[in-house]
Design a protein around this motif. Structure first.
Motif, mmCIF file in Angstrom:
data_model
loop_
_atom_site.group_PDB
_atom_site.id
_atom_site.type_symbol
_atom_site.label_atom_id
_atom_site.label_comp_id
_atom_site.label_asym_id
_atom_site.label_seq_id
_atom_site.Cartn_x
_atom_site.Cartn_y
_atom_site.Cartn_z
ATOM 1 N N ILE A 22 0.835 -1.207 0.000
ATOM 2 C CA ILE A 22 0.000 0.000 0.000
ATOM 3 C C ILE A 22 0.865 1.250 0.000
ATOM 4 O O ILE A 22 0.609 2.200 -0.747
ATOM 5 N N VAL A 23 1.916 1.269 0.829
ATOM 6 C CA VAL A 23 2.816 2.425 0.862
ATOM 7 C C VAL A 23 3.511 2.583 -0.480
ATOM 8 O O VAL A 23 3.668 3.703 -0.979
ATOM 9 N N PHE A 24 3.919 1.486 -1.090
ATOM 10 C CA PHE A 24 4.581 1.556 -2.399
ATOM 11 C C PHE A 24 3.639 2.095 -3.470
ATOM 12 O O PHE A 24 4.029 2.934 -4.281
ATOM 13 N N ILE A 25 2.410 1.638 -3.470
ATOM 14 C CA ILE A 25 1.449 2.070 -4.481
ATOM 15 C C ILE A 25 1.112 3.553 -4.320
ATOM 16 O O ILE A 25 1.025 4.289 -5.292
ATOM 17 N N GLU B 201 1.282 10.022 -3.289
ATOM 18 C CA GLU B 201 0.245 10.677 -2.504
ATOM 19 C C GLU B 201 0.706 10.897 -1.064
ATOM 20 O O GLU B 201 0.431 11.937 -0.465
ATOM 21 N N ILE B 202 1.404 9.925 -0.499
ATOM 22 C CA ILE B 202 1.918 10.058 0.865
ATOM 23 C C ILE B 202 2.955 11.165 0.928
ATOM 24 O O ILE B 202 2.959 11.976 1.863
ATOM 25 N N ARG B 203 3.830 11.238 -0.068
ATOM 26 C CA ARG B 203 4.836 12.302 -0.115
ATOM 27 C C ARG B 203 4.151 13.662 -0.222
ATOM 28 O O ARG B 203 4.544 14.624 0.435
ATOM 29 N N ALA B 204 3.107 13.768 -1.049
ATOM 30 C CA ALA B 204 2.382 15.031 -1.190
ATOM 31 C C ALA B 204 1.669 15.397 0.107
ATOM 32 O O ALA B 204 1.614 16.572 0.482
#
Length: 84
Positions: free
Chosen positions: A22-25, A29-32
């Protein structure tokens, strides 16, 4: 190893793998999302982060404060005695 330990280990590895996928996919978005919290307000105080090292240290400080608040036995806020 007993069957219970083996099943628990397999379950933990499965959920770790699911979390990693999930984190890889959603890495963009997580970085943003983390980039969008470069400035925020808490209780009237404004926090703005420019330097990544200072930002990380501030996140660590805020996390330590949150953990300290969660592990307190009482939720009462200690106040300084009022001088009359």
């Amino acid at each position: 190893m007993t069957d219970v330990v083996l099943l628990q280990l397999m379950s933990s590895l499965f959920w770790l793998l699911v979390f990693g996928v999930i984190v890889f996919i959603f890495r963009r978005e997580i970085r943003a999302l983390f980039g969008s919290v470069a400035s925020f307000k808490i209780a009237g105080s404004s926090f703005e982060f420019q330097d990544k090292k200072d930002t990380l240290q501030s996140y660590i400080l805020l996390t330590e404060i949150l953990i300290d608040m969660l592990f307190r036995e009482s939720w009462e806020v200690p106040l300084a005695p009022l001088e009359v």
